[in-house]
Write a protein that holds these residues in place. Structure first.
Motif, PDB file in Angstrom:
ATOM      1  N   VAL A 102     -10.454  -4.381  11.405  1.00 56.73           N
ATOM      2  CA  VAL A 102     -10.797  -3.076  11.979  1.00 56.73           C
ATOM      3  C   VAL A 102      -9.537  -2.210  12.064  1.00 56.73           C
ATOM      4  O   VAL A 102      -9.563  -1.024  11.717  1.00 56.73           O
ATOM      5  CB  VAL A 102     -11.448  -3.238  13.364  1.00 56.73           C
ATOM      6  N   VAL A 103      -8.448  -2.805  12.533  1.00 56.02           N
ATOM      7  CA  VAL A 103      -7.199  -2.041  12.636  1.00 56.02           C
ATOM      8  C   VAL A 103      -6.719  -1.602  11.252  1.00 56.02           C
ATOM      9  O   VAL A 103      -6.245  -0.472  11.082  1.00 56.02           O
ATOM     10  CB  VAL A 103      -6.123  -2.864  13.367  1.00 56.02           C
ATOM     11  N   GLN A 104      -6.871  -2.459  10.255  1.00 56.61           N
ATOM     12  CA  GLN A 104      -6.480  -2.058   8.903  1.00 56.61           C
ATOM     13  C   GLN A 104      -7.360  -0.905   8.391  1.00 56.61           C
ATOM     14  O   GLN A 104      -6.879  -0.014   7.690  1.00 56.61           O
ATOM     15  CB  GLN A 104      -6.546  -3.253   7.960  1.00 56.61           C
ATOM     16  N   THR A 105      -8.635  -0.922   8.760  1.00 53.77           N
ATOM     17  CA  THR A 105      -9.509   0.199   8.419  1.00 53.77           C
ATOM     18  C   THR A 105      -9.040   1.476   9.107  1.00 53.77           C
ATOM     19  O   THR A 105      -9.009   2.556   8.503  1.00 53.77           O
ATOM     20  CB  THR A 105     -10.964  -0.119   8.810  1.00 53.77           C
ATOM     21  N   LEU A 106      -8.651   1.358  10.377  1.00 54.69           N
ATOM     22  CA  LEU A 106      -8.110   2.513  11.093  1.00 54.69           C
ATOM     23  C   LEU A 106      -6.822   3.006  10.439  1.00 54.69           C
ATOM     24  O   LEU A 106      -6.606   4.224  10.311  1.00 54.69           O
ATOM     25  CB  LEU A 106      -7.843   2.139  12.554  1.00 54.69           C
ATOM     26  N   LEU A 107      -5.963   2.087  10.013  1.00 48.90           N
ATOM     27  CA  LEU A 107      -4.721   2.480   9.357  1.00 48.90           C
ATOM     28  C   LEU A 107      -4.988   3.238   8.059  1.00 48.90           C
ATOM     29  O   LEU A 107      -4.273   4.190   7.723  1.00 48.90           O
ATOM     30  CB  LEU A 107      -3.869   1.234   9.067  1.00 48.90           C
ATOM     31  N   CYS A 108      -6.006   2.812   7.337  1.00 44.34           N
ATOM     32  CA  CYS A 108      -6.333   3.469   6.060  1.00 44.34           C
ATOM     33  C   CYS A 108      -7.059   4.794   6.243  1.00 44.34           C
ATOM     34  O   CYS A 108      -6.798   5.753   5.503  1.00 44.34           O
ATOM     35  CB  CYS A 108      -7.196   2.529   5.211  1.00 44.34           C
ATOM     36  N   ASP A 109      -7.956   4.864   7.223  1.00 37.39           N
ATOM     37  CA  ASP A 109      -8.874   6.008   7.319  1.00 37.39           C
ATOM     38  C   ASP A 109      -8.630   6.927   8.510  1.00 37.39           C
ATOM     39  O   ASP A 109      -9.124   8.064   8.513  1.00 37.39           O
ATOM     40  CB  ASP A 109     -10.320   5.508   7.383  1.00 37.39           C
ATOM     41  N   HIS A 110      -7.910   6.456   9.521  1.00 35.22           N
ATOM     42  CA  HIS A 110      -7.729   7.249  10.735  1.00 35.22           C
ATOM     43  C   HIS A 110      -6.296   7.145  11.257  1.00 35.22           C
ATOM     44  O   HIS A 110      -6.072   7.178  12.469  1.00 35.22           O
ATOM     45  CB  HIS A 110      -8.697   6.775  11.823  1.00 35.22           C
ATOM     46  N   ALA A 111      -5.337   7.047  10.364  1.00 36.61           N
ATOM     47  CA  ALA A 111      -3.946   6.830  10.778  1.00 36.61           C
ATOM     48  C   ALA A 111      -3.432   7.942  11.683  1.00 36.61           C
ATOM     49  O   ALA A 111      -2.564   7.702  12.542  1.00 36.61           O
ATOM     50  CB  ALA A 111      -3.049   6.690   9.558  1.00 36.61           C
ATOM     51  N   HIS A 112      -3.969   9.147  11.533  1.00 36.73           N
ATOM     52  CA  HIS A 112      -3.503  10.278  12.348  1.00 36.73           C
ATOM     53  C   HIS A 112      -3.855  10.106  13.823  1.00 36.73           C
ATOM     54  O   HIS A 112      -3.312  10.818  14.677  1.00 36.73           O
ATOM     55  CB  HIS A 112      -4.104  11.578  11.826  1.00 36.73           C
ATOM     56  N   ARG A 113      -4.743   9.158  14.137  1.00 35.92           N
ATOM     57  CA  ARG A 113      -5.117   8.911  15.535  1.00 35.92           C
ATOM     58  C   ARG A 113      -4.274   7.808  16.177  1.00 35.92           C
ATOM     59  O   ARG A 113      -4.369   7.589  17.384  1.00 35.92           O
ATOM     60  CB  ARG A 113      -6.596   8.532  15.628  1.00 35.92           C
ATOM     61  N   LEU A 114      -3.481   7.114  15.374  1.00 33.00           N
ATOM     62  CA  LEU A 114      -2.756   5.951  15.870  1.00 33.00           C
ATOM     63  C   LEU A 114      -1.300   6.269  16.172  1.00 33.00           C
ATOM     64  O   LEU A 114      -0.640   7.004  15.427  1.00 33.00           O
ATOM     65  CB  LEU A 114      -2.802   4.809  14.852  1.00 33.00           C
ATOM     66  N   ASN A 115      -0.805   5.724  17.261  1.00 34.65           N
ATOM     67  CA  ASN A 115       0.629   5.730  17.519  1.00 34.65           C
ATOM     68  C   ASN A 115       1.251   4.521  16.833  1.00 34.65           C
ATOM     69  O   ASN A 115       1.891   4.643  15.804  1.00 34.65           O
ATOM     70  CB  ASN A 115       0.904   5.716  19.028  1.00 34.65           C
ATOM     71  N   ARG A 116       1.053   3.338  17.386  1.00 33.37           N
ATOM     72  CA  ARG A 116       1.516   2.101  16.763  1.00 33.37           C
ATOM     73  C   ARG A 116       0.378   1.087  16.762  1.00 33.37           C
ATOM     74  O   ARG A 116      -0.530   1.158  17.588  1.00 33.37           O
ATOM     75  CB  ARG A 116       2.747   1.549  17.484  1.00 33.37           C
ATOM     76  N   ALA A 117       0.445   0.157  15.821  1.00 34.68           N
ATOM     77  CA  ALA A 117      -0.634  -0.807  15.643  1.00 34.68           C
ATOM     78  C   ALA A 117      -0.077  -2.225  15.648  1.00 34.68           C
ATOM     79  O   ALA A 117       1.031  -2.470  15.142  1.00 34.68           O
ATOM     80  CB  ALA A 117      -1.373  -0.541  14.333  1.00 34.68           C
ATOM     81  N   VAL A 118      -0.857  -3.148  16.203  1.00 33.59           N
ATOM     82  CA  VAL A 118      -0.505  -4.569  16.208  1.00 33.59           C
ATOM     83  C   VAL A 118      -1.637  -5.342  15.553  1.00 33.59           C
ATOM     84  O   VAL A 118      -2.790  -5.261  15.973  1.00 33.59           O
ATOM     85  CB  VAL A 118      -0.271  -5.093  17.639  1.00 33.59           C
ATOM     86  N   LEU A 119      -1.297  -6.101  14.526  1.00 29.84           N
ATOM     87  CA  LEU A 119      -2.219  -7.007  13.847  1.00 29.84           C
ATOM     88  C   LEU A 119      -1.891  -8.418  14.316  1.00 29.84           C
ATOM     89  O   LEU A 119      -0.805  -8.935  14.038  1.00 29.84           O
ATOM     90  CB  LEU A 119      -2.068  -6.886  12.332  1.00 29.84           C
ATOM     91  N   TYR A 120      -2.821  -9.044  14.999  1.00 30.25           N
ATOM     92  CA  TYR A 120      -2.577 -10.298  15.721  1.00 30.25           C
ATOM     93  C   TYR A 120      -3.548 -11.363  15.209  1.00 30.25           C
ATOM     94  O   TYR A 120      -4.749 -11.189  15.306  1.00 30.25           O
ATOM     95  CB  TYR A 120      -2.743 -10.009  17.216  1.00 30.25           C
ATOM     96  N   GLY A 121      -2.999 -12.432  14.620  1.00 37.82           N
ATOM     97  CA  GLY A 121      -3.848 -13.473  14.055  1.00 37.82           C
ATOM     98  C   GLY A 121      -4.712 -12.933  12.941  1.00 37.82           C
ATOM     99  O   GLY A 121      -5.904 -13.250  12.860  1.00 37.82           O
ATOM    100  N   ALA A 122      -4.116 -12.138  12.050  1.00 31.95           N
ATOM    101  CA  ALA A 122      -4.883 -11.377  11.057  1.00 31.95           C
ATOM    102  C   ALA A 122      -4.369 -11.643   9.650  1.00 31.95           C
ATOM    103  O   ALA A 122      -3.308 -12.237   9.448  1.00 31.95           O
ATOM    104  CB  ALA A 122      -4.805  -9.888  11.376  1.00 31.95           C
ATOM    105  N   GLY A 123      -5.133 -11.166   8.661  1.00 30.31           N
ATOM    106  CA  GLY A 123      -4.748 -11.271   7.266  1.00 30.31           C
ATOM    107  C   GLY A 123      -5.276 -10.086   6.486  1.00 30.31           C
ATOM    108  O   GLY A 123      -6.030  -9.259   7.004  1.00 30.31           O
ATOM    109  N   LEU A 124      -4.890 -10.007   5.213  1.00 31.25           N
ATOM    110  CA  LEU A 124      -5.362  -8.934   4.346  1.00 31.25           C
ATOM    111  C   LEU A 124      -6.838  -9.076   4.006  1.00 31.25           C
ATOM    112  O   LEU A 124      -7.508  -8.107   3.686  1.00 31.25           O
ATOM    113  CB  LEU A 124      -4.558  -8.923   3.042  1.00 31.25           C
ATOM    114  N   GLY A 125      -7.345 -10.294   4.062  1.00 34.55           N
ATOM    115  CA  GLY A 125      -8.744 -10.566   3.756  1.00 34.55           C
ATOM    116  C   GLY A 125      -9.103 -11.951   4.242  1.00 34.55           C
ATOM    117  O   GLY A 125      -8.284 -12.657   4.844  1.00 34.55           O
ATOM    118  N   VAL A 126     -10.328 -12.349   4.006  1.00 30.22           N
ATOM    119  CA  VAL A 126     -10.759 -13.699   4.351  1.00 30.22           C
ATOM    120  C   VAL A 126     -10.388 -14.605   3.189  1.00 30.22           C
ATOM    121  O   VAL A 126     -11.021 -14.578   2.130  1.00 30.22           O
ATOM    122  CB  VAL A 126     -12.279 -13.750   4.606  1.00 30.22           C
ATOM    123  N   ASN A 127      -9.342 -15.375   3.369  1.00 32.90           N
ATOM    124  CA  ASN A 127      -8.876 -16.284   2.325  1.00 32.90           C
ATOM    125  C   ASN A 127      -9.597 -17.616   2.487  1.00 32.90           C
ATOM    126  O   ASN A 127      -9.298 -18.395   3.384  1.00 32.90           O
ATOM    127  CB  ASN A 127      -7.360 -16.460   2.411  1.00 32.90           C
TER     128      ASN A 127
END
Length: 252
Positions: free
Chosen positions: A88-113
């Protein structure tokens, strides 16, 4: 969308993962509320809203965050996404970055490996349908901890946090994230991002965190020892220190 809110300061939205709810963040909300306006929603069909119609795509989840921010009058906010909510955060980074200050990806990956995951997506769906939600929560939460005996109290909290998940919401979340793949999509993202992984992480092992860092232009990586998928409960002092250092405006 149901949410919990505590504290004052810059807005910080905490997004829980699969088999969880806003209760997952209870201790972190108490401590971060001293410096941030902390908001922790329950995804529809999870936590306090088990009867709500679930989201069916990552765009739905990201849109739900933006709708909540709009409802609360938040022009910009920090965000932490755990596990499934890392997508979800990666989607926000791609599509709504102007709404974000800083982002934390925790226990996450680029996809389901599938090669690295503790079980296949098909197995998770089948076992969800045949064994039920409660058994699924027990099995998944038990995979989160580097030392289940040491972290028995945290394990109980995670079990409690997962109890509101409905079967339709669980199945919809799995299908919404099954084909998530952000490789090649994050190269233009300039939002400063922190990636946190536990060295004993099983859902998205540390190599997944390293791949995330390489994919992002402005990312920092922290791999915490002696913990797995619930690092903020297993090693709270380290987790909170790292996140504070990253989020506070005079840092970095």
């Amino acid at each position: 969308m149901f949410y919990r809110r505590q504290g004052r300061g810059e807005a910080l939205i905490l997004l829980h993962g699969f088999a969880s709810s806003s209760l997952f963040w209870t201790a972190l909300m108490e401590r971060f509320g001293e410096q941030f306006d902390v908001i922790a929603p329950d995804w529809p069909g999870f936590g306090a809203t088990p009867e709500a119609a679930p989201y069916t795509s990552l765009a739905d989840y990201a849109g739900g965050v933006i709708d909540l921010a709009d409802k609360l009058g938040l022009e910009r906010f920090h965000v932490i996404g755990h596990s499934m909510s890392g997508f979800v955060v990666q989607t926000l980074l791609c599509d709504h970055a102007h709404r974000l200050n800083r982002a934390v990806l925790y226990g996450a990956g680029l996809g389901v490996n599938r090669a690295r995951r503790f079980e296949t997506i098909a197995e998770t769906l089948l076992r969800l349908e045949t064994e039920g939600v409660d058994a699924t929560i027990r099995r998944i939460v038990s995979s989160w901890f580097a030392d289940p005996i040491r972290d028995a109290k945290a394990h109980r909290l995670c079990m409690e946090a997962g109890r509101g998940m409905s079967l339709p919401a669980a199945a919809a979340a799995i299908r919404a994230t099954e084909h998530a793949d952000f490789e090649g999509r994050l190269g233009q993202v300039q939002t400063r991002t922190l990636i946190i992984s536990g060295e004993a992480e099983r859902s998205h092992p540390p190599v997944s965190a390293m791949e995330l860092q390489k994919a992002l232009a402005n990312a920092h990586l922290c791999i915490l020892p002696f913990c797995g998928h619930a690092a903020h409960l297993e090693q709270p002092e380290w987790f909170e220190m790292i996140v504070r250092e990253f989020l506070l405006p005079h840092r970095g």
